[in-house]
Scaffold this motif. Structure first.
Motif, PDB file in Angstrom:
ATOM      1  N   ALA A  12       1.884   8.581  -1.202  1.00 34.77           N
ATOM      2  CA  ALA A  12       0.984   9.676  -0.828  1.00 34.77           C
ATOM      3  C   ALA A  12       1.473  10.384   0.427  1.00 34.77           C
ATOM      4  O   ALA A  12       1.353  11.606   0.548  1.00 34.77           O
ATOM      5  N   ASN A  21       2.120  18.098  -5.755  1.00 38.36           N
ATOM      6  CA  ASN A  21       1.848  16.799  -6.370  1.00 38.36           C
ATOM      7  C   ASN A  21       3.128  16.057  -6.724  1.00 38.36           C
ATOM      8  O   ASN A  21       3.217  15.394  -7.758  1.00 38.36           O
ATOM      9  N   ASN A  24       4.121  12.252  -7.990  1.00 35.06           N
ATOM     10  CA  ASN A  24       2.807  12.155  -8.592  1.00 35.06           C
ATOM     11  C   ASN A  24       2.263  10.741  -8.375  1.00 35.06           C
ATOM     12  O   ASN A  24       2.748   9.771  -8.959  1.00 35.06           O
ATOM     13  N   LEU A  25       1.262  10.629  -7.534  1.00 30.33           N
ATOM     14  CA  LEU A  25       0.730   9.324  -7.146  1.00 30.33           C
ATOM     15  C   LEU A  25       0.217   8.529  -8.334  1.00 30.33           C
ATOM     16  O   LEU A  25       0.479   7.322  -8.457  1.00 30.33           O
ATOM     17  N   LEU A  26      -0.501   9.192  -9.223  1.00 32.55           N
ATOM     18  CA  LEU A  26      -1.071   8.488 -10.375  1.00 32.55           C
ATOM     19  C   LEU A  26       0.014   7.983 -11.314  1.00 32.55           C
ATOM     20  O   LEU A  26      -0.072   6.875 -11.845  1.00 32.55           O
ATOM     21  N   GLU A  48      -7.340  10.880   6.178  1.00 35.71           N
ATOM     22  CA  GLU A  48      -6.699  11.081   4.866  1.00 35.71           C
ATOM     23  C   GLU A  48      -5.238  11.511   5.004  1.00 35.71           C
ATOM     24  O   GLU A  48      -4.747  12.331   4.218  1.00 35.71           O
ATOM     25  N   ILE A  51      -3.328   8.351   1.678  1.00 38.95           N
ATOM     26  CA  ILE A  51      -4.258   8.297   0.547  1.00 38.95           C
ATOM     27  C   ILE A  51      -5.516   9.094   0.865  1.00 38.95           C
ATOM     28  O   ILE A  51      -6.138   8.904   1.910  1.00 38.95           O
ATOM     29  N   ARG A  52      -5.863   9.981  -0.034  1.00 42.07           N
ATOM     30  CA  ARG A  52      -7.102  10.737   0.106  1.00 42.07           C
ATOM     31  C   ARG A  52      -8.226  10.019  -0.644  1.00 42.07           C
ATOM     32  O   ARG A  52      -7.969   9.270  -1.588  1.00 42.07           O
ATOM     33  N   ASP A  55      -7.965  10.530  -4.216  1.00 42.88           N
ATOM     34  CA  ASP A  55      -6.946   9.682  -4.843  1.00 42.88           C
ATOM     35  C   ASP A  55      -7.554   8.358  -5.280  1.00 42.88           C
ATOM     36  O   ASP A  55      -7.287   7.866  -6.387  1.00 42.88           O
ATOM     37  N   ASP A  58      -9.494   8.911  -8.348  1.00 42.67           N
ATOM     38  CA  ASP A  58      -8.655   9.221  -9.508  1.00 42.67           C
ATOM     39  C   ASP A  58      -7.926   7.987 -10.038  1.00 42.67           C
ATOM     40  O   ASP A  58      -7.662   7.884 -11.246  1.00 42.67           O
ATOM     41  N   LEU A  59      -7.593   7.068  -9.157  1.00 44.37           N
ATOM     42  CA  LEU A  59      -6.852   5.872  -9.564  1.00 44.37           C
ATOM     43  C   LEU A  59      -7.669   4.933 -10.442  1.00 44.37           C
ATOM     44  O   LEU A  59      -7.103   4.118 -11.178  1.00 44.37           O
TER      45      LEU A  59
END
Length: 237
Positions: A12, A21, A24-26, A48, A51-52, A55, A58-59
């Protein structure tokens, strides 16, 4: 086998440095699990800067192994964890402006506060762990909070090991023995790396999980993420 939870904060950080993006973290979370990691860890901070909070939300939809959210249990963090309902919440006494985690809880001084927060998380079906220094009094205090696990703060071990002083692990062994006697699960993290993880794992009885981020991502710049995840898994056998 000790489980490997990969902390993806540094992914992140890299993404945020450029905007957009990439990486892409995901997708990284999905890939790390596909490579064999048994968990994903994030540590959102109030500013933040990596990691926000979004995030973390979303994870939830992409973590199929164990999901561990770390942080200081202030109101916004508590609300986030209760919304996301991760497998585990790890409570860390970070100062707001701290660069990184730098101390465990004083589980005697903060016992009433920790007990209240932990009870709320456990009532919502979330396993709890608290960040502690390898001090027997703090392990005993942790037991009184009602936590399921402790996470041993391993910076001093890593420092001493880097100096060639393998006796630096002795307080951690004593703490682990006591934690086992008290029925506390044992996690560990901070400055663990490919260089020191095998020695640490072999000497800590009942080590359930390690959370590794900075070293693992840094090592991956040279060796590749999939390769490094598997190198950790081999050392943790």
């Amino acid at each position: 086998m000790t489980k490997l939870s990969v902390n993806i904060n540094k992914i992140a950080t890299l993404r945020n440095s450029r905007g957009g993006n990439v990486p892409n973290l995901l997708q990284v979370a999905v890939d790390v699990q596909r490579f064999g990691a048994e968990g994903i860890t994030v540590h959102p901070r109030p500013d933040e800067r990596h990691i926000r909070y979004q995030d973390a939300r979303d994870l939830v939809s992409v973590v199929s192994t164990e999901y561990n959210i770390e942080g200081n249990p202030q109101h916004n963090f508590i609300d986030l964890v209760l919304e996301c309902k991760p497998t585990q919440v790890t409570l860390v006494p970070d100062a707001i402006g701290a660069l990184t985690s730098n101390a465990g809880w004083d589980t005697v001084k903060n016992q009433a506060y920790l007990k209240e927060v932990i009870a709320e998380f456990k009532a919502n079906g979330i396993r709890t762990s608290i960040f502690v220094d390898p001090v027997l009094e703090m392990i005993e205090g942790a037991k009184e909070t009602g936590t399921d696990r402790i996470e041993l703060y391993t910076e001093e071990f890593a420092h001493q090991y880097g100096l060639g002083n393998k006796k630096g692990i002795e307080p951690y062994i004593a703490s682990a023995v006591l934690a086992n006697d008290l029925g506390l699960g044992i996690n560990a993290g901070h400055d663990l790396s490919l260089d020191n993880i095998k020695f640490f794992k072999e000497n800590i009885p009942g080590l359930l999980e390690v959370s590794i981020g900075h070293a693992l991502i840094s090592e991956s710049l040279y060796l590749g993420l999939e390769n490094v995840v598997n190198m950790y898994l081999q050392r943790l056998k």
